[in-house]
Design a protein around this motif. Structure first.
Motif, PDB file in Angstrom:
ATOM      1  N   LYS A   3      42.849  53.251  64.658  1.00  0.00           N
ATOM      2  CA  LYS A   3      42.208  54.076  63.641  1.00  0.00           C
ATOM      3  C   LYS A   3      40.745  54.288  63.996  1.00  0.00           C
ATOM      4  O   LYS A   3      40.019  53.331  64.296  1.00  0.00           O
ATOM      5  CB  LYS A   3      42.327  53.409  62.266  1.00  0.00           C
ATOM      6  N   THR A   5      36.859  55.867  63.119  1.00  0.00           N
ATOM      7  CA  THR A   5      35.957  56.181  62.018  1.00  0.00           C
ATOM      8  C   THR A   5      34.766  56.963  62.566  1.00  0.00           C
ATOM      9  O   THR A   5      34.326  56.733  63.697  1.00  0.00           O
ATOM     10  CB  THR A   5      35.456  54.910  61.329  1.00  0.00           C
ATOM     11  N   THR A  32      30.794  64.556  62.239  1.00  0.00           N
ATOM     12  CA  THR A  32      31.662  63.431  62.595  1.00  0.00           C
ATOM     13  C   THR A  32      31.630  63.112  64.088  1.00  0.00           C
ATOM     14  O   THR A  32      32.378  62.241  64.548  1.00  0.00           O
ATOM     15  CB  THR A  32      33.117  63.722  62.178  1.00  0.00           C
ATOM     16  N   ARG A 315      37.924  71.043  65.162  1.00  0.00           N
ATOM     17  CA  ARG A 315      39.354  70.802  64.970  1.00  0.00           C
ATOM     18  C   ARG A 315      39.828  69.576  65.757  1.00  0.00           C
ATOM     19  O   ARG A 315      40.690  68.834  65.289  1.00  0.00           O
ATOM     20  CB  ARG A 315      40.152  72.035  65.378  1.00  0.00           C
ATOM     21  N   GLU A 318      38.807  66.533  63.846  1.00  0.00           N
ATOM     22  CA  GLU A 318      39.692  66.350  62.687  1.00  0.00           C
ATOM     23  C   GLU A 318      41.033  65.749  63.104  1.00  0.00           C
ATOM     24  O   GLU A 318      41.569  64.869  62.416  1.00  0.00           O
ATOM     25  CB  GLU A 318      39.915  67.695  61.991  1.00  0.00           C
ATOM     26  N   CYS A 319      41.570  66.206  64.226  1.00  0.00           N
ATOM     27  CA  CYS A 319      42.880  65.694  64.647  1.00  0.00           C
ATOM     28  C   CYS A 319      42.790  64.217  65.022  1.00  0.00           C
ATOM     29  O   CYS A 319      43.727  63.459  64.781  1.00  0.00           O
ATOM     30  CB  CYS A 319      43.460  66.545  65.768  1.00  0.00           C
ATOM     31  N   LEU A 321      40.584  61.987  63.724  1.00  0.00           N
ATOM     32  CA  LEU A 321      40.354  61.197  62.515  1.00  0.00           C
ATOM     33  C   LEU A 321      41.583  61.167  61.615  1.00  0.00           C
ATOM     34  O   LEU A 321      41.805  60.191  60.883  1.00  0.00           O
ATOM     35  CB  LEU A 321      39.151  61.754  61.757  1.00  0.00           C
ATOM     36  N   GLN A 322      42.391  62.219  61.664  1.00  0.00           N
ATOM     37  CA  GLN A 322      43.598  62.291  60.828  1.00  0.00           C
ATOM     38  C   GLN A 322      44.859  61.891  61.587  1.00  0.00           C
ATOM     39  O   GLN A 322      45.950  61.876  61.018  1.00  0.00           O
ATOM     40  CB  GLN A 322      43.748  63.717  60.277  1.00  0.00           C
ATOM     41  N   ASN A 323      44.700  61.599  62.886  1.00  0.00           N
ATOM     42  CA  ASN A 323      45.824  61.224  63.742  1.00  0.00           C
ATOM     43  C   ASN A 323      46.935  62.274  63.719  1.00  0.00           C
ATOM     44  O   ASN A 323      48.112  61.971  63.532  1.00  0.00           O
ATOM     45  CB  ASN A 323      46.390  59.854  63.361  1.00  0.00           C
ATOM     46  N   THR A 324      46.544  63.539  63.940  1.00  0.00           N
ATOM     47  CA  THR A 324      47.489  64.634  64.073  1.00  0.00           C
ATOM     48  C   THR A 324      47.408  65.177  65.499  1.00  0.00           C
ATOM     49  O   THR A 324      46.533  64.777  66.276  1.00  0.00           O
ATOM     50  CB  THR A 324      47.177  65.757  63.076  1.00  0.00           C
TER      51      THR A 324
END
Length: 357
Positions: A3, A5, A32, A315, A318-319, A321-324
């Motif tokens: 994870k 941060t 971020t 993007r 974001e991927c 941090l969101q694990n996508t």
């Protein structure tokens, strides 16, 4: 994947490239993200860059991975050097932003994909034209069938002169052994990827022809191709480094798509200008106004590719941090390079070359 941060720590790997400095405003604009380090063996490039941006500096990638272990490695290396560096980063658990085309061969790109999968890191590359508002609108119009079944089209990218790579500390771009080849490797991959994305289709076969004007370097200056897609569309590419000095902004860009009921045409604008998309369609949805123009005024953004580049960087953050999954994947990089390699083979053999599914 562990994870993460914010802020995600970025290492710039390689400064012998036109783009690292242009990416810095993009990284700085995303809260971020934080660029913390730079890797470059050339003191003349590394020392002033590190001082200007307040970065920890390393002469080698191995030293970085031993001492700093960033969250993201942004690789700006000669194409032939990217796979080994990317695999080393992946093995250390570092996520990857590898500047396109990510390798000098499809096999090199596939090696990065395999390493990213094995070591469970994310891998993306900078096919940021997907994020242009006009490209998004074209994709919508095509997917909704508003110009009918796609028959064909064309894409043109003519950008810069060879001297810009010498002036920009990246003469390796003009050496086939390190870059892979000429403008189709460096520029054409953008339109190859964008056509794949817009059409939601893969290239089945290609024809190609390369034209060499310069006498100093072992790459061609111009590359031409026809791409036959699996659903039937045929797209023509005209990719070049031979833009006249007098041409505005040193770039000549165009994309057109023709369907059974209409045509879309777009000449991407230059900084500070409006983008205009022209649509001619017989679809009932456009009854009474079959010819329309759509204007797009992009928000001014400092950095590589402006708002497109910023969206690409944001993007990916974001991927992580969101694990996508990234919007643009390593498989997209492999697919584009498979097409490029087929173009070169077609040019050598003077025949159409099939690309296996």
């Amino acid at each position: 994947m562990k994870k993460l941060t914010p802020p995600l720590r970025i290492a710039i790997v390689g400064l012998g490239h036109l783009h690292p400095r242009a990416y810095m405003p993009l990284f700085q604009a995303v809260p971020t993200l934080r660029v913390e380090s730079v890797v470059e063996p050339d003191d003349a490039l590394r020392l002033p860059f590190a001082k200007e941006f307040g970065l920890q500096e390393f002469r080698s990638l191995s030293d970085l991975l031993k001492k700093a272990r960033p969250d993201i490695a942004a690789l700006f290396l000669p194409h032939a050097d990217c796979p080994a560096a990317a695999v080393a980063c992946a093995k250390a658990g570092v996520h990857l932003m590898v500047e396109k085309p990510v390798a000098a061969s499809a096999a090199g790109a596939a090696a990065i994909v395999a390493a990213a999968r094995r070591y469970r890191v994310k891998f993306t590359t900078g096919y940021c034209w997907r994020y242009h508002p006009v490209a998004r609108e074209i994709r919508r119009l095509v997917s909704e069938g508003l110009i009918g079944r796609i028959v064909g089209g064309e894409g043109r990218i003519a950008a810069g002169r060879l001297q810009r790579y010498v002036d920009g500390h990246s003469p390796w771009m003009l050496d086939r052994r390190r870059s892979g080849g000429g403008p189709m490797y460096n520029l054409g991959v953008h339109w190859i990827d964008l056509f794949r994305h817009i059409l939601d289709d893969e290239v089945q076969a290609v024809s190609g022809r390369n034209v060499k004007v310069n006498r100093r370097y072992n790459i061609e200056d111009n590359s031409f191709a026809h791409l036959q897609f699996r659903k039937g569309a045929v797209m023509a590419l005209d990719i070049s480094y031979t833009v006249p000095e007098a041409f505005p902004y040193g770039r000549d860009l165009y994309m057109g798509i023709r369907g059974t009921r209409g045509v879309l045409a777009w000449a991407p604008a230059y900084e500070g200008q409006k983008d205009v998309l022209v649509l001619c369609s017989d679809d009932p949805a456009f009854a009474g106004a079959p010819r329309r123009t759509f204007e797009f005024e992009l928000e001014p953004v400092r950095g590589y590719s402006g708002v497109m580049g910023l969206t690409y960087v944001r993007r990916f953050a974001e991927c992580l941090l969101q694990n996508t999954e990234p919007d643009i994947t390593g498989q997209d990089a492999v697919a584009a390079l498979r097409v490029v390699e087929a173009v070169y083979k077609a040019a050598r053999t003077n025949r159409w070359v099939e690309i296996p599914a």
